[in-house]
Design a protein around this motif. Structure first.
Motif, PDB file in Angstrom:
ATOM      1  N   GLU A 121       0.813  -1.213   0.000  1.00 16.16           N
ATOM      2  CA  GLU A 121       0.000   0.000   0.000  1.00 16.16           C
ATOM      3  C   GLU A 121       0.851   1.270   0.000  1.00 16.16           C
ATOM      4  O   GLU A 121       0.326   2.371  -0.166  1.00 16.16           O
ATOM      5  CB  GLU A 121      -0.938   0.004   1.216  1.00 16.16           C
ATOM      6  N   ASP A 168      -7.408  -2.110  -7.764  1.00 12.35           N
ATOM      7  CA  ASP A 168      -7.348  -0.808  -7.097  1.00 12.35           C
ATOM      8  C   ASP A 168      -6.083  -0.785  -6.247  1.00 12.35           C
ATOM      9  O   ASP A 168      -5.946  -1.567  -5.305  1.00 12.35           O
ATOM     10  CB  ASP A 168      -8.593  -0.632  -6.226  1.00 12.35           C
ATOM     11  N   SER A 223      -5.018   1.833  -4.515  1.00 12.98           N
ATOM     12  CA  SER A 223      -5.060   2.902  -3.523  1.00 12.98           C
ATOM     13  C   SER A 223      -4.678   2.359  -2.156  1.00 12.98           C
ATOM     14  O   SER A 223      -4.975   1.210  -1.810  1.00 12.98           O
ATOM     15  CB  SER A 223      -6.453   3.523  -3.467  1.00 12.98           C
TER      16      SER A 223
END
Length: 221
Positions: free
Chosen positions: A96, A165, A167
Motif C-alpha cells: 500500500e 485498485d 489505492s
C-alpha cells in the motif's frame, strides 16, 4: 526521440490505460478527468504529443497512441512496476506504500538501470499488486483464465492473483482482512440484496461488499 517531460510521460500512460479500457479514441474530457486537470490544459498537451508523433488526434473524435507512443507507455509502466517490486521485495515496503514512490522513480531515463533492476529482481513477470510487468521488448505476460471474485461461482477453490485498485485505503482494507496475493479463497454465498459476497478465507467466513469483491482478481486452482 526528443526528451519527454514527466508530464508528457504521465499523459502518455494515461492515454494507454484509457484506450485499453474503452478500445476507442480517448476524448479530451475523459483525459482531463483522469489527469485531474482542465480541458484546456489537455488540449495543449495533446497538441505537443501529436507534434512528437506520440499520438494521433482528431478534433471531436479524440486521440490514440501511435506505435511510438505505445512503446513509451509500456516502458514507463515497466519501470513503475519494477520499482514497486523492488520496494516491496528488497526494502520491505508494504504494497500500500509503493505506488506514489514508484510514480516518481518511473521517470528515470536510464535504460541500463532498468534492465539491471530487472535482472537483479530475477525478471519478475508480475508486480506486488498482481499487474503484469512488460519485458524489455514490451511483451506482457498473459495469465490463464482469471475472474473477478464477484463473478466466481460458489465453492470453486481459487487463489488471489491481483487487485484492480492500488489505492492505499483499499490495500489497507485487504491487509486488515488477511487478503493478499497467493491466499486461497472460495465463494460460499452471494446475497441478492446488495450483491455482497461471503467467502471462506484461511478457514474463516468473511463478508465482502460488491465493490471490494469486484476489485479482487482470482484464478481457479
Amino acid at each position: 526521440m526528443d526528451y519527454l517531460t514527466q508530464s508528457e510521460e504521465n499523459y502518455i500512460k494515461a492515454i494507454y490505460y484509457l484506450q485499453k479500457d474503452v478500445e476507442k479514441p480517448v476524448g479530451t474530457n475523459d483525459l482531463a478527468n483522469r489527469m485531474e486537470t482542465k480541458a484546456s490544459s489537455v488540449t495543449d498537451m495533446v497538441r505537443r504529443l501529436s507534434e512528437k508523433s506520440l499520438i494521433i488526434y482528431e478534433k471531436y473524435k479524440g486521440c490514440e497512441l501511435t506505435e511510438l507512443g505505445r512503446e513509451v507507455a509500456l516502458k514507463t509502466i515497466r519501470k513503475h512496476r519494477l520499482w514497486e517490486t523492488f520496494l516491496v521485495e528488497k526494502l520491505n515496503f508494504g504494497w500500500e506504500e509503493v505506488h506514489e514512490i514508484a510514480e516518481q522513480l518511473e521517470h528515470i531515463q536510464s535504460v541500463e538501470l532498468t534492465n539491471r533492476l530487472d535482472k537483479f529482481l530475477n525478471f519478475p513477470k508480475f508486480d506486488p499488486h498482481g499487474d503484469p510487468i512488460p519485458d524489455r521488448n514490451g511483451i506482457i505476460a498473459q495469465r490463464e483464465e482469471t475472474y473477478k471474485l464477484i463473478d466466481l461461482e460458489l465453492d470453486i477453490p481459487a487463489v488471489v492473483i491481483g487487485v484492480a485498485d492500488n489505492s492505499a485505503s483499499f490495500l489497507k482494507y485487504l491487509d486488515k482482512h488477511g487478503i493478499q496475493l497467493g491466499v486461497a479463497v472460495q465463494v460460499k454465498d452471494r446475497f441478492e440484496f446488495d450483491n455482497s459476497t461471503e467467502i471462506l478465507l484461511n478457514g474463516k467466513d468473511l463478508n465482502l461488499s460488491a465493490e471490494a469483491s469486484s476489485k479482487i482478481t482470482v484464478q481457479v486452482k
